[in-house]
Design a protein around this motif. Structure first.
Motif, short mmCIF file in Angstrom:
data_model
loop_
_atom_site.label_atom_id
_atom_site.label_comp_id
_atom_site.label_asym_id
_atom_site.label_seq_id
_atom_site.Cartn_x
_atom_site.Cartn_y
_atom_site.Cartn_z
N ASP A 1 -5.05 -6.47 2.42
CA ASP A 1 -4.72 -5.41 1.47
C ASP A 1 -5.80 -5.25 0.42
O ASP A 1 -6.68 -6.10 0.27
N GLY B 1 0.58 -1.78 -7.20
CA GLY B 1 0.67 -2.44 -5.91
C GLY B 1 -0.62 -2.41 -5.11
O GLY B 1 -1.69 -2.05 -5.62
N MET B 2 -0.48 -2.76 -3.84
CA MET B 2 -1.63 -2.88 -2.94
C MET B 2 -1.36 -2.08 -1.68
O MET B 2 -0.21 -1.84 -1.31
N ARG C 1 3.52 -3.83 4.75
CA ARG C 1 4.02 -4.57 3.58
C ARG C 1 3.40 -3.91 2.36
O ARG C 1 2.65 -2.94 2.48
N TYR C 2 3.67 -4.42 1.18
CA TYR C 2 3.12 -3.88 -0.08
C TYR C 2 3.49 -2.40 -0.21
O TYR C 2 4.61 -2.01 0.08
N GLU C 3 2.49 -1.55 -0.60
CA GLU C 3 2.79 -0.12 -0.76
C GLU C 3 2.66 0.64 0.55
O GLU C 3 2.79 1.86 0.57
N ASN D 1 11.28 -4.05 1.66
CA ASN D 1 10.02 -4.62 1.21
C ASN D 1 8.92 -4.53 2.25
O ASN D 1 7.75 -4.75 1.95
#
Ligand code: 6SD
Length: 473
Positions: free
Chosen positions: A49, A58-59, A116-118, A146
């Motif tokens: 990421d 976020g990432m 995952r993440y954004e 998530n």
């Protein structure tokens, strides 16, 4: 079917080794492979990421890492007749439904990319789509997870159980919720027949398969109305029989003539402010009951002298009269509206499409019977203690013929009148009006005799029908 899942949490997918999906994998129906995305990150930290371009929280998952992983897994030069789909779970995707599952169950291989993440850099799906790969960005529902793993598990289970040989009993695929019927599944029960004071409907124990099927269908309709009105609004009217329509109408949905889908209606007690709309409705529906047997001028005279707003006002105020109306809650598409000549917004009153009244045969303080009540025909004999009511009667706008509103209005008004003590209902309907007689018969009425009835000064011959409460149905 081959399924590949790419994720930074390969262990997350281990749940699929359990239960029927796992067994399908064991038997070879399903060939499931889970890959660790980090195997395609080449820095020391196996980074997948980076920060979002343009800023923000976020990432974002790197396209180069995903590109390498997916190039590995996607069979780029697979034969054209093998259908391969790249699925990216995302809350911003199109909604994954049973139809989507059915469609994807026909593919030869699926690749699921779990973010995952954004989320994953947007160019990744764009790139594979431009290379001719079928890409589906899918959401399993309007809530935010998530990561894509739980959504992938859901989709794989929904798809895998549709594959031949995965489900033990393929029969259970036929009848289930979100099948083509457009209704939720009916409630299910098993023994004991009485549990913690709760009984099951005795029909289910009767062995009468037709009645069981009818009861279940009514329960499925009732459930869908209360839990998923959006599905009711989308029902295909061509698949609704007379009993479906009657059930739907009592629950606030009616199918207008020529309409493809049900529309919302409300069946309620009439009030004083319905008087004008009721007189309009009466004027346009009364002629339907007798137009081929009684001269138009007699009908017109009856309407203008009897079916006036004042009558309905009196009825609304008289507690010996149960007056129930069906009100359209949304305007019909203009092709179905019967008052198509009216400019939009011209009628400020309620949009009434049906009414039914029961007049209780009981003198008031002045010794008078309710206004408009007919003399009780000799063939309607009341025994001691019986309370007689005239069902006078059920009129439905022509736009709502066969909509289910007739039985719904009838049962509502008779239930209301029964609550006010009426236990013997009678009605008169023209001898030639076989359609009405059939409808009354279905509502538990039977013929008791005939009467001569005066419409605007001309005699008409009526069939007299009666129904005692607790009888017939
Ligand atoms: C960051 C994801 C992937 C995050 C998701 C899908 C649905 N229906 N809700 N949430 C989701 C999928 C969330 O990766």
């Amino acid at each position: 079917m081959r399924i590949d899942v790419v994720t930074i949490f390969p262990d997350y997918l281990k749940v699929l080794d359990l239960s029927l999906v796992g067994r399908a994998a064991d038997r070879g129906t399903l060939d499931l492979h889970v890959h660790d995305l980090r195997d395609h990150a080449h820095d020391r930290h196996r980074t997948v990421d980076d920060t979002p371009l343009g800023g923000g929280a976020g990432m974002v998952m790197k396209p180069d890492v995903w590109g390498e992983a997916l190039d590995d897994v996607l069979a780029v030069d697979a034969p054209a007749e093998r259908r391969q789909v790249l699925i990216i779970p995302t809350p911003s995707g199109e909604v994954f439904t049973q139809r989507t599952a059915e469609d994807l169950a026909g593919a030869d291989s699926l690749v699921l990319a779990c973010g995952r993440y954004e989320g994953i850099d947007t160019r990744v799906p764009e790139h594979y789509a431009s290379r001719g790969i079928e890409v589906r960005e899918l959401s399993i529902g309007d809530y935010v997870l998530n990561g894509g793993e739980a959504a992938a598990v859901v989709m794989i289970e929904a798809i895998a159980r549709l594959l031949p040989g995965v489900l033990g009993n393929p029969e259970s695929l036929v009848e289930e919720s979100h099948g083509a019927a457009g209704l939720l599944e009916y409630p299910v029960y098993t023994r004991p027949t009485r549990w913690r004071d709760l009984e099951v409907d005795p029909v289910l124990l009767s062995g009468d398969h037709a009645r069981i099927a009818r009861t279940r269908r009514d329960q499925a309709i009732a459930r869908t109305v209360s839990r998923r009105p959006d599905m009711i609004a989308n029902l295909d009217a061509a698949h609704l029989d007379r009993e479906d329509r009657a059930m739907l109408a009592t629950m606030g949905w009616a199918v207008p003539v020529g309409a493809g889908r049900p529309v919302p209606v409300r069946i309620r007690a009439a009030t004083d402010s319905d008087a004008e709309a009721l007189a309009d409705l009466a004027a346009r529906t009364f002629p339907d009951a007798c137009e081929h047997v009684i001269a138009p001028e007699f009908i017109a005279k009856h309407v203008t002298t009897n079916l006036v707003p004042g009558l309905f006002r009196t009825w609304a105020a008289d507690d010996r009269v149960d007056l129930v109306v069906a009100e359209l809650l949304a305007p019909l598409p203009s092709s179905q509206a019967s008052s198509g000549t009216e400019p939009i917004g011209a009628s400020a009153g309620p949009d009434l499409v049906g009414y039914a009244a029961v007049l209780r045969e009981e003198p008031d303080a002045a010794g008078e019977l309710p206004r408009g009540i007919d003399p009780r025909p000799a063939c309607v004999q009341s025994r001691h203690g019986q309370v007689v009511g005239e069902l006078s009667k059920v009129y439905i706008d022509s736009s709502m013929r066969g909509s289910g509103l007739t039985p719904a209005l009838m049962s509502t008004v008779m239930q209301q009148a029964a609550g006010h003590g009426v236990n013997l209902f009678w009605l008169g309907t023209h001898v030639t009006n076989k359609r009405a007689q059939k409808a009354y018969k279905r509502a538990g009425f039977r013929q008791a005799g005939t009467r001569t009835y005066n419409v605007g000064g001309q005699d008409a011959h009526d069939v007299v029908m009666i129904r005692r409460t607790g009888e017939g149905l």
